[in-house]
Structures are given as C-alpha cells and as structure tokens.
Design a protein around this motif. Structure first.
Motif, PDB file in Angstrom:
ATOM      1  N   SER A 124       0.843  -1.198   0.000  1.00  0.00           N
ATOM      2  CA  SER A 124       0.000   0.000   0.000  1.00  0.00           C
ATOM      3  C   SER A 124       0.880   1.251   0.000  1.00  0.00           C
ATOM      4  CB  SER A 124      -0.874  -0.041   1.256  1.00  0.00           C
ATOM      5  OG  SER A 124      -1.798   0.975   1.221  1.00  0.00           O
ATOM      6  N   VAL A 130      -1.250   6.144   2.416  1.00  0.00           N
ATOM      7  CA  VAL A 130      -2.454   5.432   2.880  1.00  0.00           C
ATOM      8  C   VAL A 130      -2.167   4.735   4.201  1.00  0.00           C
ATOM      9  CG1 VAL A 130      -4.126   3.599   2.343  1.00  0.00           C
ATOM     10  CG2 VAL A 130      -3.277   5.080   0.516  1.00  0.00           C
ATOM     11  N   VAL A 131      -1.014   4.090   4.265  1.00  0.00           N
ATOM     12  CA  VAL A 131      -0.672   3.318   5.472  1.00  0.00           C
ATOM     13  C   VAL A 131      -0.396   4.246   6.656  1.00  0.00           C
ATOM     14  CG1 VAL A 131       0.973   1.689   6.472  1.00  0.00           C
ATOM     15  CG2 VAL A 131       0.260   1.431   4.116  1.00  0.00           C
ATOM     16  N   ASP A 148       1.081   5.807   9.784  1.00  0.00           N
ATOM     17  CA  ASP A 148       1.902   5.274  10.873  1.00  0.00           C
ATOM     18  C   ASP A 148       1.618   3.798  11.157  1.00  0.00           C
ATOM     19  OD1 ASP A 148       3.339   7.609  11.525  1.00  0.00           O
ATOM     20  OD2 ASP A 148       1.532   8.422  12.466  1.00  0.00           O
TER      21      ASP A 148
END
Lengths: 493, 151
Positions: free
Chosen positions: B27, B31-32, B34
């Motif tokens: 991803s 978007v991911v 932390d």
C-alpha cells in the motif's frame, strides 16, 4: 436498577419468549445428554434458525441452550459414565460410582440442585458485574483494547484441552484466519486467492459449525462400536437435609470459583468444573469418598460448571471477548442480530441486555424442573444410535451454514473446517482456541493499527497507558505464570 | 524423527503463508501512514507460530505424543462422502446430495435396516427444507429438485 429489574421481569410477561425458553431448554437438555453434541455445537447449529427472530429472542434461545446443555451433560455422566459435554467430565468421577451403588436418583438430584444454584448465582453476578465493568470499559481506547485482546489470547494457554503450546498455536492460527479478506485500513486483499466472496473475511458461523459439529461427526465415526453400560434410574429425588448440610459450603465455593473462571477470557465451564471438583476435594472432611461416589464431588463440579455460564457472559457482552467456546457463538449471534457487544450495549440497549439476563435466569429454573421430573426420559435419548443421530447433524450443519447468507461457499467452509478440526483434534490440538483466535483476530489487529496511528508509530507507548500496561502484565502472567510457578516450586523442593 | 512431523507441518504451513503474504500488494505510504503494511501482521503471526513449533518439537522430543491408532474405515468413508456431497451439490441438487450422503452415512456407520436409513435420509432433508423455505424464507441453490419446486 429498577429499570433493569423491570426489563428482567418483562420476560415473564412475554408468553412467546417463555414458550421459546421452554422449548429451547428441552432442546438444550437433549443436546446436552447426547454424547458429542455439547452446548457449543448445539448453539452453532441452532444459530441459523434464529435468523428471523427478534434479537432478544434469538440471544435468549442461544443463552438457554448454553445453560441447559451445560447442566444436561451431567445426566449421562451419572447414568452411563459418558459426559454429555466436556464440562461434565468431572461429574463422572463421583456421579457414576454413586449411581452404581443404586443411588442414581440422589446423584442426579444433587447435580440438578447444585447446577441451578450455580447458574442462578452467576446470573446475579452477571447483572451486578456487567454494568460495573461496562462503566470501566467506556474509558477503553485502542491501546487498552489491544492489550485486553492480547490478555484474552494469552488465556488460551491455560484452556484445559490440549497443551499450552498447542493451544497457542491454535490461537495464532485462528488469528491468522481473521486476516483473510480485505485489510481494514488499506482494503488490500489478503489470502483470498481470487475468491471475492471472502472480501469481508471468513464468516464465523460456518467456521464454528465446521470446527465443532463437523469435526465431532468425524470423531464420532471412530466410536460407533463402543458399548455403554446404562444404569437403571428409579426416581430423581431432591437431596435430603443431611445432604444439604454436607454440600452447601462446597456449592457456594464452587459458585464463586465457577463465576470467576467464567469471567476470565477464553476460560469456560470445563476448567471451572475441574477446579471446582479439585477444591471440593481439598476442603472436604471426607476425602476418601472422592472417586467412590462423593456427593460433595458432584456438587463441586456441577455448581462450578453452571456458575461459569453467567460468568462467561460478562466479558462477552461487555468487552466483546468470548468467555468460552459457546459464548464465542453467542457473540457471533449478537453481531448477526445487530447487538454490537461492548460497553455501549449497556447504555443504548440496556433493556434488551437485561431481558437476556432474565431469560438466562428463567432457563436455569426451567432446567431444574426438567432435571427433577424428566431425567429418566432424557437419559433414554442418549441411547439414540449414532448412525441415526450424526447423519441428521450433518444435514442440519450444511443447511444451517447455507441459510446464513445463501452462499455455497459457507457450506464448503463447513466441510473444510470439519476436516481441519478433526485433524487438529486427532493430534491433541483443541479447536476452541482456533475459534477464539478467529474472533479476537480482527480486534487485535485493528486496535494495534489504531494504537500505532494514535502514537504516530511508537508502538512501545502502548505500555505507558496504565490500564493497557495492567492487561499486558496479565497477559504476561497468563503466558508465563505457570512456567514461573513451576520453576519456583521446583527450586523449593 | 517422528516427533518432527507435526511441528514440521506447522512450520511448512507457516512458511507457505509467509511466502503468500510477501506476494500481497504494497500500500502507498500516504495510505498506510503510521500503521503497518497489510502483509506485516500475518508474517508476524507466522513467525510466532514457527517459534512455537520449535518449542513443540523440543517438547515432543522429550515426551513423544501418543501414537494415534489407524483411522476407522468409517472415518475415511465419511470424508469421502464430503467429496461426494460436493459433486452432487454442484452438478445435481443440494437436497439430493444431502439425502444420498445421509443414506450412505447411516449404512456405513452400521445401520442394517435399509428402510430406516432410507426414512432418515428422506424425512430429515425434506423437513429441514420446508422449515427453512416456508418459515425462515431461505431459498436453496438451484438444482434438479429445487428447479422443479421453485419453477
């Protein structure tokens, strides 16, 4: 408080609910006396039939199955030396020897009364403890929930069936099963292998039906040539005044033990009954009688296993963490019927919660009546030939699984997990940890991810939250406590 | 070396899952944020499982598990009936599949009265079918019988 009592009392004003509880109690007792078909399997098989019911009625049905089947396991434990459910295994130690001495009625009377006292006691504790715990749980954020689910998973190590390592492996496998489907944050597909019906993950119910009912069917296929000795039952009689004098302390102790063990995540009636039995023996003045037909032994085991039912409902309803295999099914039932387990259940739908508690209370009283007046009849049901019983279970399992979402994939999941569960059990792995892992899997991952976002990636800050740290310590003790204790004892000796 | 069979199987399964996890899409970092990449959690789980399998191997070496007796013919037969059920459901009809499997299972498990096995295999699926169809309003998958029933 008055509202809660009113909600509980409203159960007796709902004739349809009373009828449902009565019929389900009969069904639960039948399920309990049939060796191999326990409360968990029964609840899993019955869940699809509750789809069109109102939420309270549906959960009342599942909870009634839980309490009545847990009690009914003792009938066959006493009469044919075969516990109908694993929770009644400790009852065979003294129940069957007492029955062999021609006192089957007395043994059943003790079991019925102890189970009822245990069950009623635990529902009262449930009514008091659940809202209190809910008030504490309002403060829970992702770090606390993450640590709590870790604690729940760590408790798998001490489930009685299977060894510590095998239970943990089963639990981890269950958590991995929960990762199948779209990942909640990014939507990336995991382990779906092109099957888009798995996008929302593995459905719990088919997996449970497979693990519990279908694997048991395969286990039973190996036992079809076993012959059981049955003991003639003249009449079930209430314990005498002398019996009461001998057992009341044991019953009260086991009520406390059973309820406490039930509250612990993942522990259930089986562990409770074993500890209840062991403690009854430890505190008894007549230790020599144990194993030869001690009424204290029966009372200790039976009061504890039914007390665990109410206790196990506490974490299930308040925290969404199942207290046992059967409550894992009930938890799924709550979700299916739109009652999201958690502390907010106690503010948003408090009347429904107390109606469910009321139904459990009523179920405890109903199985007492049935135990006293119809045990002889129910004991005969246990003699239904396996070659008739289990094909019917097969039909119920596959049709029930299909009915949940009209998907054939669910039917294939039942068959696959039936074989998986059977292979696991053949090699000493219990299936309950897989089921609990599957339920807790999403919670543990989602709350860990949310905690990371909260602390900007610094995962160790989870341990700086007081409640989370407390649960992490509990989880550590759950995992390593027995090992530490053993090494201390070894050093002392 | 028999003590290695179960831990070895668990390890092989875990390695296969790790391999499958490594094939998952990555991803974008925005978007991911932390949190973790979708592949990390399953890999972490399988590493734990491999560790547990190692401990299990050590435990089995010290005290080998009980050897299981051979499976009964009925157990293998019942598993074979699962396969029969699959093909009958996919290519014929789910209700016919249930009836056939129930009938065969009754006989395989030791029922000698054919009329009893037949009655169980006929009455149970029919009863459950009508219960689900008329009371719970569940429509069963299309097949020979259901096509005729639903029209």
């Amino acid at each position: 408080m008055i509202e809660a009592l009113q909600a509980m009392g409203s159960v007796v004003l709902d004739p349809y609910l009373i009828f449902l509880i009565l019929m389900t109690t009969i069904l639960g007792v039948v399920i309990g006396v049939l060796p191999g078909l326990g409360a968990t399997t029964g609840a899993a098989l019955l869940l699809p039939f509750t789809l069109t019911m109102e939420p309270v009625h549906a959960i009342a049905v599942l909870a009634t199955i839980y309490v009545s089947a847990t009690f009914a396991g003792s009938i066959t434990a006493i009469l044919i030396n075969t516990p109908g459910t694993s929770a009644a295994a400790a009852t065979t130690f003294d129940g069957y020897p007492l029955a062999q001495r021609g006192e089957a009625g007395r043994a059943l009377g003790i079991a019925v009364v102890s189970s009822t006292v245990g069950g009623v006691f635990s529902v009262i504790v449930l009514c008091i403890a659940a809202p209190m715990l809910a008030r504490v749980a309002y403060e829970f954020r992702p770090p606390e929930y993450f640590a709590l689910t870790l604690f729940g998973l760590s408790m798998l190590a001490t489930i009685s069936a299977g060894g510590t390592l095998r239970n943990l492996i089963g639990g981890v496998f269950g958590v991995w099963l929960a990762t199948i489907g779209a990942e909640p944050t990014t939507g990336i597909e995991r382990f779906m292998f092109g099957n888009y019906e798995l996008y929302e993950g593995l459905a719990f119910v088919p997996v449970f039906i497979g693990l519990f009912a279908m694997s048991e069917l395969l286990v039973q296929s190996r036992r079809i040539n076993q012959v059981v000795d049955t003991i003639a039952l003249k009449a079930v009689k209430l314990p005498s005044r002398d019996d009461y004098k001998r057992i009341w302390k044991t019953v009260l102790r086991s009520c406390g033990i059973g309820t406490f063990i039930g509250v612990l995540p993942a522990e259930g009636a089986t562990v409770a009954s074993m500890i209840g039995y062991a403690e009854a023996r430890r505190w008894s003045k007549n230790k020599d009688e144990f194993g030869k037909g001690s009424i204290e032994g029966i009372a200790g085991a039976e009061a504890a296993n039914n007390a665990a039912t109410g206790g196990a409902m506490v974490p299930t309803m308040v925290l969404g963490i199942p207290g046992s295999g059967t409550t894992a099914v009930i938890l799924v039932g709550l979700m299916v019927h739109g009652l999201r387990p958690g502390p907010y259940l106690f503010t948003e739908q408090v009347d429904k919660v107390y109606q469910i508690f009321g139904a459990m209370l009523l179920a405890n009283l109903m199985f007492m009546a049935m135990g006293l007046y119809a045990s002889k009849l129910f004991a005969r049901i246990s003699l239904v030939p396996l070659q008739i019983l289990w094909p019917i279970v097969f039909a119920l399992a596959v049709i029930g699984a299909y009915a949940l979402s009209s998907s054939l994939l669910d039917v294939w999941i039942v068959l696959i997990f039936g074989v998986v569960g059977f292979v696991a059990r053949r090699h000493g792995f219990a299936v309950a940890p897989i089921a609990v892992g599957l339920i807790l899997g999403e919670m543990v991952e989602t709350n860990f991810q949310n905690s990371l976002k909260m602390f900007e990636g610094d995962w160790w800050l989870i341990a700086t939250q007081p409640l989370a740290a407390l649960f992490l310590v509990f989880a550590f003790l759950g995992l390593f406590g027995p090992v530490i204790l053993r090494s201390i004892v070894k050093k002392r000796n | 070396m028999q003590f290695l069979i179960i831990p070895g199987s668990i390890t092989a399964f875990s390695v296969a899952v790790i391999w499958a996890a490594l094939q998952l899409d990555v991803s974008p970092p925005m978007v991911v944020g932390d949190s973790l990449q979708p592949r990390v959690f399953p890999i972490f789980l399988m590493i734990i499982n491999i560790g547990l399998a190692v401990f299990l191997a050590i435990q089995y070496r010290k005290s080998p598990p009980k050897t299981n007796p051979r499976e009964a013919l009925q157990t293998w037969g019942t598993m074979a009936l699962f396969v029969v059920f699959y093909f009958f459901t996919v290519y014929l009809d789910m209700m016919i599949a249930i009836a056939v499997v129930m009938f065969a299972m009754c006989l395989m498990w030791g029922e000698r009265r054919i009329h009893v096995a037949g009655a169980v295999a006929f009455v149970t699926p029919v009863t459950i079918f009508f219960l689900f169809d008329l009371v719970l309003r569940v429509r069963f998958p299309r097949g020979l019988l259901t096509n005729w029933y639903y029209g």
